[in-house]
Scaffold this active site. Sequence first.
Site, PDB file in Angstrom:
ATOM      1  N   ASP A  91       0.856  -1.179   0.000  1.00 32.74           N
ATOM      2  CA  ASP A  91       0.000   0.000   0.000  1.00 32.74           C
ATOM      3  C   ASP A  91       0.899   1.238   0.000  1.00 32.74           C
ATOM      4  OD1 ASP A  91       0.853   0.311   2.626  1.00 32.74           O
ATOM      5  OD2 ASP A  91      -1.148   0.292   3.510  1.00 32.74           O
ATOM      6  N   HIS A 127       7.840 -30.824  10.451  1.00 30.54           N
ATOM      7  CA  HIS A 127       7.205 -29.539  10.136  1.00 30.54           C
ATOM      8  C   HIS A 127       6.183 -29.699   9.007  1.00 30.54           C
ATOM      9  CE1 HIS A 127       9.984 -27.837  12.905  1.00 30.54           C
ATOM     10  NE2 HIS A 127      11.008 -28.337  12.225  1.00 30.54           N
ATOM     11  N   HIS A 161      10.626 -23.753   9.313  1.00 28.10           N
ATOM     12  CA  HIS A 161       9.582 -24.496  10.034  1.00 28.10           C
ATOM     13  C   HIS A 161       8.187 -24.321   9.436  1.00 28.10           C
ATOM     14  CE1 HIS A 161      11.803 -25.139  14.146  1.00 28.10           C
ATOM     15  NE2 HIS A 161      12.549 -25.477  13.086  1.00 28.10           N
ATOM     16  N   CYS A 191       3.050  -3.312   4.013  1.00 29.26           N
ATOM     17  CA  CYS A 191       2.217  -2.168   4.382  1.00 29.26           C
ATOM     18  C   CYS A 191       2.939  -1.458   5.518  1.00 29.26           C
ATOM     19  CB  CYS A 191       0.792  -2.598   4.732  1.00 29.26           C
ATOM     20  SG  CYS A 191       0.624  -3.707   6.149  1.00 29.26           S
ATOM     21  N   GLY A 192       2.263  -0.576   6.238  1.00 29.34           N
ATOM     22  CA  GLY A 192       2.960   0.198   7.261  1.00 29.34           C
ATOM     23  C   GLY A 192       3.582  -0.682   8.329  1.00 29.34           C
ATOM     24  N   THR A 193       2.766  -1.543   8.913  1.00 28.97           N
ATOM     25  CA  THR A 193       3.259  -2.457   9.952  1.00 28.97           C
ATOM     26  C   THR A 193       3.503  -3.867   9.436  1.00 28.97           C
ATOM     27  OG1 THR A 193       0.986  -3.032  10.477  1.00 28.97           O
ATOM     28  CG2 THR A 193       2.003  -1.254  11.792  1.00 28.97           C
TER      29      THR A 193
HETATM   30  C1  RB5 Z   1      -1.991   2.645   6.531  1.00 29.42           C
HETATM   31  O1  RB5 Z   1      -2.079   3.832   7.235  1.00 29.42           O
HETATM   32  C2  RB5 Z   1      -1.739   1.479   7.490  1.00 29.42           C
HETATM   33  O2  RB5 Z   1      -2.842   1.277   8.295  1.00 29.42           O
HETATM   34  C3  RB5 Z   1      -1.375   0.222   6.719  1.00 29.42           C
HETATM   35  O3  RB5 Z   1      -0.268   0.466   5.952  1.00 29.42           O
HETATM   36  C4  RB5 Z   1      -1.034  -1.005   7.538  1.00 29.42           C
HETATM   37  O4  RB5 Z   1      -0.062  -0.720   8.497  1.00 29.42           O
HETATM   38  C5  RB5 Z   1      -2.167  -1.785   8.039  1.00 29.42           C
HETATM   39  O5  RB5 Z   1      -2.021  -2.796   8.719  1.00 29.42           O
END
Ligand code: RB5
Length: 155
Positions: free
Chosen positions: A10, A135, A100, A67-69
Site C-alpha cells: 500500500d 514440520h 519451520h 504495508c505500514g506495519t
Molecule cells: C496505513 O495507514 C496502514 O494502516 C497500513 O499500511 C497497515 O499498516 C495496516 O495494517
Amino acid sequence: MRTDIVIGCDHAAFSLKETIKSHLQSRGLTVADTGAHSEDSVDYPKFGIDVGRAVSSGDFEKGILLCGTGLGMSMVANKFPHVRAALCNDLFSAVMSRRHNDANVLVLGGRVIGDVLAMEIVDTWLDTPFEGGRHQRRLDQFDTIEDMTRESAGH
Ligand code: RB5
C-alpha cells in the site's frame, strides 16, 4: 518465461516496495508488481488480495507484501487457502518462517524497518529452505483448518 515472484504494497510501503523490487531484479529474479504504484493513500486489502490470490492459485510460488506495519497485509493474505504469510520484521523470524513454516508470502512493515534490514530479510527468506519432516506433518494439519472454515461458512 515464468515470473519468479509477485509483490504488492500500500502507500505506506511504496518506497520500500520499489527498493525491494530493484533488489530482486538485481538478483536476476523477474517480478510481477501488482501495485500500489504511488504514495497516494489506498486501502491495503485490495493489494493483499491480489498477492494472496496469486499465490493461493499456484500462479506464483512466492510473494512479498508490504504495508505500514505488515499486520493488515498478513491478515488479508492468510485468509487464502494454501497461503502461509509470515510477518518478518527481523532476521530470526525470516529464517524460521522458511525452515519451520514453509512461508510462501513474506510480509514486511515499511514503517517498522529500514531498507537495509528489509533487503537482508528478503535475501535470507529467499535463500532459506524448508526443513520438512515433522514440520510438514504440522503444515498438513492446516488443510483440516481450511475444511473446518469451509464447513462453518456453509452453515
Ligand atoms: C496505513 O495507514 C496502514 O494502516 C497500513 O499500511 C497497515 O499498516 C495496516 O495494517
